[in-house]
Design a protein around this motif. Sequence first.
Motif, PDB file in Angstrom:
ATOM      1  N   UNK A 230      43.706 113.125  16.468  1.00 30.36           N
ATOM      2  CA  UNK A 230      44.823 113.222  15.530  1.00 30.36           C
ATOM      3  C   UNK A 230      46.093 112.623  16.136  1.00 30.36           C
ATOM      4  N   UNK A 231      46.275 112.894  17.390  1.00 29.32           N
ATOM      5  CA  UNK A 231      47.472 112.384  18.044  1.00 29.32           C
ATOM      6  C   UNK A 231      47.484 110.862  18.044  1.00 29.32           C
ATOM      7  N   UNK A 232      46.382 110.286  18.395  1.00 33.76           N
ATOM      8  CA  UNK A 232      46.314 108.834  18.450  1.00 33.76           C
ATOM      9  C   UNK A 232      46.589 108.221  17.086  1.00 33.76           C
ATOM     10  N   UNK A 233      46.019 108.785  16.099  1.00 38.65           N
ATOM     11  CA  UNK A 233      46.223 108.234  14.761  1.00 38.65           C
ATOM     12  C   UNK A 233      47.680 108.360  14.341  1.00 38.65           C
ATOM     13  N   UNK A 234      48.285 109.461  14.689  1.00 38.25           N
ATOM     14  CA  UNK A 234      49.676 109.672  14.280  1.00 38.25           C
ATOM     15  C   UNK A 234      50.609 108.742  15.036  1.00 38.25           C
ATOM     16  N   UNK A 235      50.383 108.641  16.323  1.00 39.39           N
ATOM     17  CA  UNK A 235      51.221 107.729  17.106  1.00 39.39           C
ATOM     18  C   UNK A 235      51.027 106.297  16.635  1.00 39.39           C
ATOM     19  N   UNK A 236      49.829 105.976  16.273  1.00 41.56           N
ATOM     20  CA  UNK A 236      49.575 104.629  15.781  1.00 41.56           C
ATOM     21  C   UNK A 236      50.399 104.327  14.536  1.00 41.56           C
ATOM     22  N   UNK A 237      50.495 105.288  13.703  1.00 35.49           N
ATOM     23  CA  UNK A 237      51.290 105.085  12.492  1.00 35.49           C
ATOM     24  C   UNK A 237      52.757 104.867  12.856  1.00 35.49           C
ATOM     25  N   UNK A 238      53.240 105.655  13.768  1.00 40.05           N
ATOM     26  CA  UNK A 238      54.645 105.509  14.153  1.00 40.05           C
ATOM     27  C   UNK A 238      54.902 104.154  14.810  1.00 40.05           C
ATOM     28  N   UNK A 239      53.981 103.745  15.628  1.00 34.85           N
ATOM     29  CA  UNK A 239      54.150 102.437  16.258  1.00 34.85           C
ATOM     30  C   UNK A 239      54.138 101.332  15.223  1.00 34.85           C
ATOM     31  N   UNK A 240      53.314 101.513  14.252  1.00 32.96           N
ATOM     32  CA  UNK A 240      53.276 100.513  13.198  1.00 32.96           C
ATOM     33  C   UNK A 240      54.612 100.483  12.444  1.00 32.96           C
ATOM     34  N   UNK A 241      55.130 101.623  12.180  1.00 31.55           N
ATOM     35  CA  UNK A 241      56.441 101.671  11.511  1.00 31.55           C
ATOM     36  C   UNK A 241      57.492 100.982  12.375  1.00 31.55           C
ATOM     37  N   UNK A 242      57.416 101.255  13.650  1.00 28.26           N
ATOM     38  CA  UNK A 242      58.403 100.661  14.556  1.00 28.26           C
ATOM     39  C   UNK A 242      58.276  99.137  14.544  1.00 28.26           C
ATOM     40  N   UNK A 243      57.059  98.660  14.569  1.00 24.76           N
ATOM     41  CA  UNK A 243      56.863  97.214  14.579  1.00 24.76           C
ATOM     42  C   UNK A 243      57.360  96.576  13.291  1.00 24.76           C
ATOM     43  N   UNK A 244      57.365  97.330  12.242  1.00 26.08           N
ATOM     44  CA  UNK A 244      57.842  96.799  10.961  1.00 26.08           C
ATOM     45  C   UNK A 244      59.330  97.076  10.747  1.00 26.08           C
ATOM     46  N   UNK A 245      59.956  97.641  11.732  1.00 28.67           N
ATOM     47  CA  UNK A 245      61.378  97.908  11.596  1.00 28.67           C
ATOM     48  C   UNK A 245      61.705  99.122  10.750  1.00 28.67           C
ATOM     49  N   UNK A 246      60.727  99.919  10.495  1.00 29.35           N
ATOM     50  CA  UNK A 246      60.949 101.099   9.669  1.00 29.35           C
ATOM     51  C   UNK A 246      61.312 102.318  10.493  1.00 29.35           C
ATOM     52  N   UNK A 247      61.057 102.226  11.763  1.00 28.79           N
ATOM     53  CA  UNK A 247      61.347 103.373  12.621  1.00 28.79           C
ATOM     54  C   UNK A 247      61.897 102.862  13.936  1.00 28.79           C
ATOM     55  N   UNK A 248      62.743 103.652  14.527  1.00 24.48           N
ATOM     56  CA  UNK A 248      63.310 103.285  15.814  1.00 24.48           C
ATOM     57  C   UNK A 248      63.340 104.514  16.692  1.00 24.48           C
ATOM     58  N   UNK A 249      63.024 104.335  17.948  1.00 23.89           N
ATOM     59  CA  UNK A 249      63.077 105.505  18.829  1.00 23.89           C
ATOM     60  C   UNK A 249      64.486 106.054  18.919  1.00 23.89           C
ATOM     61  N   UNK A 250      64.567 107.309  19.028  1.00 23.23           N
ATOM     62  CA  UNK A 250      65.872 107.945  19.151  1.00 23.23           C
ATOM     63  C   UNK A 250      65.910 108.731  20.455  1.00 23.23           C
ATOM     64  N   UNK A 251      66.969 109.410  20.646  1.00 25.25           N
ATOM     65  CA  UNK A 251      67.166 110.204  21.858  1.00 25.25           C
ATOM     66  C   UNK A 251      66.967 109.342  23.100  1.00 25.25           C
ATOM     67  N   UNK A 252      67.708 108.304  23.176  1.00 26.89           N
ATOM     68  CA  UNK A 252      67.638 107.446  24.338  1.00 26.89           C
ATOM     69  C   UNK A 252      66.604 106.357  24.231  1.00 26.89           C
ATOM     70  N   UNK A 253      65.771 106.470  23.272  1.00 25.18           N
ATOM     71  CA  UNK A 253      64.826 105.400  23.026  1.00 25.18           C
ATOM     72  C   UNK A 253      63.597 105.420  23.894  1.00 25.18           C
ATOM     73  N   UNK A 254      63.512 106.341  24.766  1.00 29.13           N
ATOM     74  CA  UNK A 254      62.344 106.360  25.635  1.00 29.13           C
ATOM     75  C   UNK A 254      61.613 107.685  25.485  1.00 29.13           C
ATOM     76  N   UNK A 255      60.376 107.638  25.714  1.00 27.70           N
ATOM     77  CA  UNK A 255      59.631 108.899  25.643  1.00 27.70           C
ATOM     78  C   UNK A 255      60.104 109.864  26.727  1.00 27.70           C
ATOM     79  N   UNK A 256      60.055 111.066  26.399  1.00 25.07           N
ATOM     80  CA  UNK A 256      60.490 112.103  27.332  1.00 25.07           C
ATOM     81  C   UNK A 256      59.271 112.918  27.748  1.00 25.07           C
ATOM     82  N   UNK A 257      59.150 113.013  29.029  1.00 27.19           N
ATOM     83  CA  UNK A 257      58.061 113.839  29.541  1.00 27.19           C
ATOM     84  C   UNK A 257      58.535 115.280  29.639  1.00 27.19           C
ATOM     85  N   UNK A 258      57.689 116.131  29.251  1.00 29.80           N
ATOM     86  CA  UNK A 258      58.067 117.547  29.298  1.00 29.80           C
ATOM     87  C   UNK A 258      56.989 118.328  30.028  1.00 29.80           C
TER      88      UNK A 258
END
Lengths: 590, 204
Positions: A230-258
Amino acid sequence: MRPTPHPLEADLSAYLDGELPAERRQRVEAWLAESEEARRRLAELRAVSDRLAALPRLQAPDALTAALARAAEQRQLFGEDASTRRLRIYQATARVLSAAAVLLVAVGIGYYYLGLLRPETGRTVEPSERPALMGNATLPRSEVPVPAAAPSDDRMAKAENIPTLTENTRTPAVFADVAVAGAGGEGSETPAVSDAVGLPTWHGLAQETRAAGTGRAVIDVTITPTSAVEYAATVAVLHEWESRGLAAPTEGGEPVARQIASADGTVATSVEQVYDVEAGDLSYRLNQLALNAPQQVFVQMNFVAAPDDILSQVACIPPDATRHMLFSIHGGFLSDETQRRAALEIARSESPPGPLAPAATETATSPAPPASNADKEPDRARGAGAPVGGPPADSTPPPPTADHPAGAVAVLGGRTDAPRPTEALGAVGLLRPPEKTPPPAAEPTPVAQAPSAPPGAPEAARDTDRVTDEAWRPAGELGAMTSSSVAELETRSTQRLLNLVLRGQQPVKGNAALMQNRGQLPGNRANIAGQNVLFRVRVLPPLGAEAATVAAGAAAIGPPVELANPTTMPGTEALGPDGSPEPGPPAEPR
Amino acid sequence: MNRPAPEPVSTDAELVRRAQGGDPAAFAGLVSRYQDRVFNTCYRMCHHHADALDLTQAVFVRVLEALPRYRGTANFFTWVYRIAMNLLLTERRRHRLRRTLPLEPAPGNPGAAEPAAHEPDGAAVVRQQELATRVQWALDQIDDEFRAAVVLKDIEDLEYVSIAEILGVPVGTVKSRIHRGRLLLRDLLDEERTAVDAAHTPPA
């Protein structure tokens, strides 16, 4: 016993009203002339009519006019000619085609990620393969880890009957559902994109509503897949949105490790990425995400509104027979009294026969929670619905019924910059039915996770345990409520409405949230429609064994882990037996 | 927020035509023209101020949505009232299906008092409120179909033909419902008065 009425008696009222034709009027007049009883009866009818006519005339308040004027403006109804309708049709078609294109790409990306994740049959990612990060850190985008599936992930998958990657049945099915959703229409079993965007009466204003005139509403969506797939599929969708300019990373733009402290003292590392997504066809997008991770979707709308600036209504339909869930924001006007009364009705309807639950009564009449709660970070409890202040860990939620379908939790809260004690307060969270065991008194609202069955438990049992209607949360969890927070909540139909109406004298901040936590139910949906809304998506990786352990139940939870720079995943904080945070010995990171 | 300026010179048909053509002010004018009557009717039907507000809003939202399809075959006001009655009756059916708290106080309870009329005489105000409260209480007791008929006739002063159109029933049915509704109200008010008198009569 009354005597048999005269044949002309039925004409008396019409005679009184001047509605009789001439011939019958003359007959009635003749009867009246000869009968004292007829005259008396006519006088009685006239008296009743006069009393009714003398009732005071009421005037609608100005606020109603204002709300309707706003609705008219937002409706954008006017001036829609044939060309406009054609344009809408074209736009709808374009959306569907766009959705199909996204799906195709997303499927491909999803498979790509899945291939990275589990290149071999049945192989799971070992813990050592996870990003070795401690504390908050950032990762280069190229190193955004694909879900860090723990060994127990397979066990979870089996328990939940999630096909493994090699079976490769779940992901295509999920995306097939999306395709169906895009192609569906009104009346179809699967809600179509147009349904969410569109026209059903009660959320028909959704797309036109301005959540806040002074800014944009931010809808935070936290998605926590329960499996790597499920995670992979969801992240894939987000990446696709990002590639199409529909989404942009926020909070510094980088993934945050927790680091995530689990109950058994282990530490898991996860990575979190937040995207800002333009909400043009937001409902469709959330549909997509929800379908990818039906287990865990937490939606929260944040907004800032000026006085009298917002009449927002958050509505959701919990899973019904067709397992649809809708989450809409739309304009509305509901009085405080209606909402207060609805809160009482809900509390009563969800309570066993007998006196109204004291807590529920208090909910609707008590003053605002202390302002100190107002700054509390809204809980984004995961997994088991986190009935904060709710049933004790060892209580058994009632099984879902037609009236109380399990699986939907709606949280509605808000806060004001200044307390407004004169206004009625409502709290969804206090609409819980009375508990078998009273919660600890005078305890601040703790952040807790709901009891959840251990891994491997029967599906039905776990499903029931996760979220039930008992999991309504106290308002304190989200801070002091706004002036009008709770309105209509239908418990005897499939429609459940949570209305958030802001008519304050102060600028108001607020939030409304819905957690979809049904999982494993085809057709489960969460739709959001909105304009002037920023859609902030946070996809949390699956936590694997640690999360499962954490979610296994509050009773078994040990002390929290003391970390040098801890960032505990919301909702996974360890609690003491009384539900309050309890310190404990640190745990060794892996 | 002040109400939009009314459209004193425009007819309903003119306002409707302008609203359909994209003039929000025209719609506001229609709302301003009829919202009090709709609200009053809703209140008399449901006897709850907040519900009446919600219903009134719902009525005009529905009107707003349906306005493009309004062809003027019916009087606009009748059309609005028909929407209102449909919503009212539907909502009341829904409410009957679920348990509710008896928040509406019984007659005599101050909480049930009718809104005060603008009368300078305090005693007259009290009398008027008591009477109105009793009448409204009686209205609440009768079935919706009778209540709707008498409200539209005796409170809104509509003709039978219009009421029939609003309720979607024949004129003969309207006539029957009004008459039966009044008889029921008469009986209820008589019973209530008898009960009150008995309660206040000192024992012999």
